[in-house]
Design a protein around this motif. Structure first.
Motif, short mmCIF file in Angstrom:
data_model
loop_
_atom_site.label_atom_id
_atom_site.label_comp_id
_atom_site.label_asym_id
_atom_site.label_seq_id
_atom_site.Cartn_x
_atom_site.Cartn_y
_atom_site.Cartn_z
N GLU A 1 5.98 -23.98 22.44
CA GLU A 1 5.69 -22.19 22.66
C GLU A 1 5.39 -21.39 21.07
O GLU A 1 4.35 -20.97 21.24
CB GLU A 1 6.96 -21.52 22.84
CG GLU A 1 7.63 -21.43 24.82
CD GLU A 1 8.88 -21.16 25.67
OE1 GLU A 1 8.87 -20.49 24.76
OE2 GLU A 1 8.91 -21.51 26.02
N SER A 2 6.12 -22.23 19.92
CA SER A 2 5.96 -21.36 18.94
C SER A 2 6.40 -22.86 17.92
O SER A 2 7.21 -23.67 18.55
CB SER A 2 6.96 -20.71 18.50
OG SER A 2 8.12 -20.36 18.57
N VAL A 3 5.53 -22.59 16.66
CA VAL A 3 6.16 -23.45 15.62
C VAL A 3 6.32 -23.11 14.40
O VAL A 3 5.35 -22.44 13.73
CB VAL A 3 4.91 -24.67 15.65
CG1 VAL A 3 4.70 -25.86 14.92
CG2 VAL A 3 4.12 -24.71 16.84
N VAL A 4 7.52 -23.50 13.40
CA VAL A 4 7.48 -23.27 12.76
C VAL A 4 7.10 -24.27 11.59
O VAL A 4 7.37 -25.19 11.58
CB VAL A 4 8.76 -22.77 11.91
CG1 VAL A 4 9.54 -22.57 10.81
CG2 VAL A 4 9.94 -21.56 13.34
N VAL A 5 6.26 -23.69 10.26
CA VAL A 5 5.57 -25.48 9.17
C VAL A 5 6.54 -24.39 8.05
O VAL A 5 6.47 -23.52 7.58
CB VAL A 5 4.28 -25.06 9.59
CG1 VAL A 5 4.01 -25.39 10.74
CG2 VAL A 5 3.84 -22.98 9.02
N ILE A 6 6.89 -25.58 7.62
CA ILE A 6 7.50 -25.27 6.81
C ILE A 6 7.27 -26.10 5.17
O ILE A 6 6.68 -26.93 5.64
CB ILE A 6 9.60 -26.10 6.43
CG1 ILE A 6 10.07 -25.12 7.17
CG2 ILE A 6 10.14 -25.67 4.53
CD1 ILE A 6 11.59 -25.76 7.93
N GLY A 7 6.32 -25.11 4.59
CA GLY A 7 5.39 -25.85 3.69
C GLY A 7 4.70 -25.02 1.87
O GLY A 7 5.20 -23.67 1.80
#
Length: 138
Positions: A101-107
């Motif tokens: 449903e949702s995505v968290v990208v860490i970078g």
């Protein structure tokens, strides 16, 4: 003061310092625009961006490109401000990635055209939908 009390106070002080530094490192969700501004200011620390995968009118994910060796991929992510950004991840595609449903990208950004994710967190649809609970009489 007794020697035991001093040691106890020292341990408590160290615990407080550790807690405070971990709270200081906690990141809030930012937009791609904010992440790019941070890069421009010379801040290369990892940043959390939350968004949804870009999908066509039929609900199919668009912009997903898997590398030839299947150990990396790129995808299009739309953040909460509506900014669409190409994201690169140097790991295989996670299971149920396209269903998330949702995505968290860490970078962080390396260049303007692509955001490089060091880690991906996904929120997948619940298998217990509200309609299922209502039909069960609850």
């Amino acid at each position: 003061m007794k020697k035991g009390h001093i040691i106890g106070l020292g341990i408590i002080a160290i615990a407080i310092v550790i807690i405070m530094t971990s709270i200081g490192d906690a990141s809030s969700y930012e937009s791609f625009d904010t992440a790019w501004e941070m890069k421009q200011d010379g801040d290369d620390k990892a940043i959390h961006v939350v968004g949804q995968l870009k999908k066509d009118p039929l609900g199919q994910v668009t912009g997903l490109e898997i590398g030839e060796d299947k150990t990396s991929f790129t995808f299009l992510l739309v953040d909460n401000d509506g900014t669409e950004q190409k994201v690169f991840y140097n790991e295989p595609v996670p299971a149920d990635f396209q269903r998330s449903e949702s995505v968290v990208v860490i970078g962080s950004y390396r260049e303007k055209e692509i955001f490089v994710a060091d880690k991906i967190l996904m929120k997948c649809p619940s298998k217990y939908q509200e309609t299922d609970v209502q039909s069960a009489g609850m």
